[in-house]
Design an enzyme around this catalytic site. Sequence first.
Site, PDB file in Angstrom:
ATOM      1  N   LYS A   1       1.000  -0.932  -0.017  1.00 32.04           N
ATOM      2  CA  LYS A   1       0.055   0.215  -0.080  1.00 32.04           C
ATOM      3  C   LYS A   1       0.928   1.313  -0.044  1.00 32.04           C
ATOM      4  CE  LYS A   1      -4.331  -1.707   2.006  1.00 32.04           C
ATOM      5  NZ  LYS A   1      -5.213  -1.584   2.938  1.00 32.04           N
TER       6      LYS A   1
ATOM      7  N   ARG B   1      -3.614  -9.975   5.561  1.00 31.94           N
ATOM      8  CA  ARG B   1      -4.056  -9.944   4.429  1.00 31.94           C
ATOM      9  C   ARG B   1      -3.051  -9.414   3.285  1.00 31.94           C
ATOM     10  NH1 ARG B   1      -6.658  -6.493   0.919  1.00 31.94           N
ATOM     11  NH2 ARG B   1      -8.438  -7.287  -0.464  1.00 31.94           N
TER      12      ARG B   1
END
Length: 280
Positions: A227, A261
């Site tokens: 991210k 995740r």
Amino acid sequence: MFTPFSLNIRGRLFEYDKPAVMGIVNVTPDSFFAGSRSSTIPEIAKRVEEMITAGADMLDLGAYSSRPGASDVSEEEECRRIALGMKVIRDISQDIPVSVDTFRAGVAREAVVNLGADIVNDISGGDLDQEMWATVADLNAPYILMHMRGNPSTMQALTEYHDVTADVISDLSEKLRRLRLMGVSDIIIDPGFGFSKTTEQNFEMMRNLQLFKSSLGAPVLVGVSRKSMITKSLGITPMEALPGTIALDTIALTRGASILRVHDVSEAVAAVRMYELSTL
């Protein structure tokens, strides 16, 4: 430190005595990390087989990109993509738990009732579809409750907090209370890294991650894989962000994360193993 947890999936108890690794399967053409995109049966099958072989404990299937600026997808198209992904997954494995990444109650119901999904992963925490919580309660499915403000198009303009950790915990706590009153018993908390938070706020939540578990009393899922909190901090692209991802995942494990995740399952499995060996 890690706390064992369990999930009731279709009447079968799945017990986790170590942190779980959730592999991301995107059946989308526009997810932020190009390496995670798969839209054909061979592409999806290859990704799923690699993740299961690498040791994924569960999979997360998404058909609607939540990155800022992503194209809108109709509910019908989202269901079509989910159906394709679930068929491929279930042809490969009938047993691996699968969460469906959607904020739409209709998609969640279709995925769980007719397509073989087990868990509902809602990035909006129930805010984008008022029927979601009642649907999850009716389905008796585990629910991943994530924190986000607004929607994927507006979220990055909604980053004003008095104290990001305290404010996010307060919001999740109230939603957790209401969900439990509705009969939703298996709830996983996701602080929502990257969603309506600045880079600095993401790192502040990571520093305080242990407070989410201690304050909310639920398993905590951490999703930081490739991210922008990594890419912006290091001046790199998502393709180059695997080392930064593993570093943050390892830090998250030391602060009580229950589920990672990730796009890269084998590396995350190795991080979990190193964490286990270091805490024996």
